[in-house]
Design a protein around this motif. Structure first.
Motif, short mmCIF file in Angstrom:
data_model
loop_
_atom_site.label_atom_id
_atom_site.label_comp_id
_atom_site.label_asym_id
_atom_site.label_seq_id
_atom_site.Cartn_x
_atom_site.Cartn_y
_atom_site.Cartn_z
N GLY A 1 8.39 10.93 -25.14
CA GLY A 1 7.28 10.17 -25.56
C GLY A 1 6.65 9.34 -24.44
N ILE A 2 7.06 9.45 -23.32
CA ILE A 2 6.36 8.67 -22.19
C ILE A 2 5.40 9.52 -21.42
CG2 ILE A 2 7.19 7.47 -19.98
CD1 ILE A 2 9.87 6.93 -21.29
N VAL A 3 4.10 8.97 -21.23
CA VAL A 3 3.18 9.69 -20.57
C VAL A 3 2.78 9.14 -19.14
CG1 VAL A 3 2.47 10.85 -22.69
CG2 VAL A 3 1.43 8.81 -21.95
N LYS B 1 0.97 -1.07 -0.06
CA LYS B 1 -0.10 -0.13 0.10
C LYS B 1 0.89 1.31 0.07
CE LYS B 1 -4.04 -2.11 2.09
NZ LYS B 1 -5.06 -2.07 3.39
N ALA B 2 2.02 1.16 0.68
CA ALA B 2 2.90 2.31 0.81
C ALA B 2 3.69 2.69 -0.61
CB ALA B 2 4.08 2.09 1.83
N LEU B 3 3.90 1.57 -1.03
CA LEU B 3 4.55 1.51 -2.61
C LEU B 3 3.68 1.99 -3.49
CD1 LEU B 3 7.23 0.79 -3.82
CD2 LEU B 3 6.32 -1.66 -4.13
N VAL B 4 2.38 1.77 -3.52
CA VAL B 4 1.13 2.08 -4.49
C VAL B 4 1.02 3.55 -4.19
CG1 VAL B 4 -1.01 1.78 -5.16
CG2 VAL B 4 0.12 -0.07 -4.86
N LYS B 5 0.99 4.07 -2.96
CA LYS B 5 0.71 5.43 -2.72
C LYS B 5 1.75 6.03 -3.35
CE LYS B 5 1.44 7.29 1.28
NZ LYS B 5 1.42 7.50 2.75
N ALA B 6 3.08 5.85 -3.17
CA ALA B 6 4.23 6.43 -3.67
C ALA B 6 4.20 6.47 -4.99
CB ALA B 6 5.63 5.86 -3.13
N SER B 7 4.06 5.34 -5.77
CA SER B 7 3.95 5.19 -7.21
C SER B 7 3.11 6.09 -7.93
CB SER B 7 3.70 3.74 -7.57
OG SER B 7 5.00 2.97 -6.96
N ASN B 8 1.99 6.30 -7.23
CA ASN B 8 0.67 7.17 -7.72
C ASN B 8 0.86 8.47 -7.11
OD1 ASN B 8 -1.68 4.39 -8.81
ND2 ASN B 8 0.10 5.30 -9.84
N SER B 9 1.87 9.00 -6.89
CA SER B 9 1.80 10.31 -6.04
C SER B 9 1.96 11.47 -7.13
CB SER B 9 3.19 10.21 -5.14
OG SER B 9 4.25 10.32 -5.83
N LYS B 10 1.61 12.38 -6.56
CA LYS B 10 1.73 13.96 -7.44
C LYS B 10 3.29 14.07 -7.76
CE LYS B 10 1.33 18.96 -7.31
NZ LYS B 10 2.55 19.25 -7.68
N GLU B 11 4.17 13.83 -6.94
CA GLU B 11 5.76 13.76 -7.23
C GLU B 11 6.02 12.84 -8.47
OE1 GLU B 11 5.20 14.52 -2.76
OE2 GLU B 11 4.33 13.33 -4.22
N VAL B 12 5.57 11.62 -8.63
CA VAL B 12 5.83 10.92 -9.59
C VAL B 12 5.50 11.47 -11.01
CG1 VAL B 12 5.42 8.56 -10.74
CG2 VAL B 12 6.26 8.79 -8.36
N LYS B 13 3.88 11.86 -10.72
CA LYS B 13 3.40 12.19 -11.88
C LYS B 13 4.05 13.64 -12.40
CE LYS B 13 -0.94 12.14 -12.91
NZ LYS B 13 -2.36 12.37 -12.87
N ASP B 14 4.63 14.30 -11.59
CA ASP B 14 5.24 15.45 -12.01
C ASP B 14 6.67 15.23 -12.49
OD1 ASP B 14 3.25 17.37 -11.11
OD2 ASP B 14 4.23 17.68 -9.00
N TYR B 15 7.24 14.15 -12.00
CA TYR B 15 8.46 13.90 -12.58
C TYR B 15 8.29 13.24 -14.13
CZ TYR B 15 12.91 11.39 -13.46
OH TYR B 15 14.13 10.85 -13.89
N ILE B 16 7.31 12.48 -14.23
CA ILE B 16 6.83 11.98 -15.65
C ILE B 16 6.82 13.44 -16.56
CG2 ILE B 16 5.39 10.72 -17.07
CD1 ILE B 16 4.99 8.86 -14.62
N ASN B 17 5.89 14.37 -16.17
CA ASN B 17 5.38 15.27 -16.92
C ASN B 17 6.68 16.26 -17.44
OD1 ASN B 17 2.78 14.87 -17.44
ND2 ASN B 17 2.18 15.68 -15.42
N LYS B 18 7.41 16.36 -16.39
CA LYS B 18 8.74 17.22 -16.54
C LYS B 18 9.77 16.44 -17.45
CE LYS B 18 12.26 19.92 -14.23
NZ LYS B 18 12.74 20.55 -12.97
#
Length: 259
Positions: A254-256, A231-248
């Protein structure tokens, strides 16, 4: 490659203690971008008291074997159809617990710049694992190069129309960037394209759209899917921080995000 994979598995054969001890989580990844994203996750789960150990693999088979045999606690390298096919073929009870990103499959070439430049009888290399092979053929079909039978796990033998008499070569996914000097074009997974210095958004002649169903997922054993560590791993993996890293850092390549 096979010897390297076996050596890695042998090195990991001592069962991981994450879900027994509750503090260490051992996650298997392939290099780019999975390792990069897990490095972001590592900092986040540390706040919940977990020490994330990242184990790098260079193939698509060993990470699931290691997870099933409890040498890993989770892995992050594959999309859902690949996972489902592996479970079916090997009898594993592995489940995905979080969608993280999508890596569009692309067609690359060192010899042509447009689809219509493909010559009659040209060789095109594609991944040889069941799901990515089918995925590559669907990309070629969508591009108007071939037609393929209906079905999920199609292979080159299922091509029904091939007006340019293209020669399809099924090869190990990690080797595909190196074949670009020898073939007219190759359908390459984004992670391996990135390692070879190819930028999907710029270098791919044809690329899957953002609506691709092949989201890359975090995978664990079925028995562990509701554990506090997962559950901790899922929370971190779907976090705002991870999404921001992907977007930036990854969207330009080409990865979304898939969440």
């Amino acid at each position: 490659m096979k010897k390297i994979a076996l050596a890695l598995l042998a090195a990991l054969i001592i069962p991981a203690a994450a879900f027994a001890a509750g503090k260490e989580i051992k996650v298997g990844v392939t290099p780019f971008p999975h390792k990069d994203l897990m490095n972001v996750v590592k900092e986040l789960v540390a706040k919940d008291g977990y020490d994330l150990k990242i184990v790098e693999f260079t193939d698509y088979v060993t990470p699931n074997t290691a997870l099933a045999e409890k040498a890993l606690d989770a892995n992050f390298f594959q999309h859902i159809p690949y996972l489902e096919n592996t479970n079916k073929e090997r009898g594993y009870d592995l489940v995905w617990v979080a969608k993280i990103h999508i890596e569009p499959l692309g067609l690359y070439s060192k010899k042509i710049k447009k689809i219509d430049e493909l010559k009659n009888g040209a060789q095109i290399a594609i991944p040889n694992d069941a799901t990515n092979c089918a995925r590559a053929l669907r990309l070629l079909e969508k591009s108007g190069l071939i037609k393929v039978k209906a079905g999920e796990l199609v292979t080159a033998k299922d091509i029904t129309e091939n007006p340019k008499n293209l020669k399809i070569r099924e090869l190990d996914a990690a080797q595909l960037p190196r074949t670009l000097q020898d073939v007219e074009a190759a359908v390459i997974n984004t992670n391996f394209a990135g390692e070879a210095g190819l930028i999907p958004a710029k270098d791919a002649i044809v690329i899957e759209g953002k609506d691709s169903p092949y989201a890359n997922v975090l995978v664990v054993r079925g028995a562990d899917k509701d554990s506090p560590a997962v559950k901790a791993l899922v929370k971190a993996s779907n976090s705002k921080e991870v999404k921001d890293y992907i977007n930036k850092n990854l969207v330009p390549k080409g990865i979304v995000p898939a969440f």
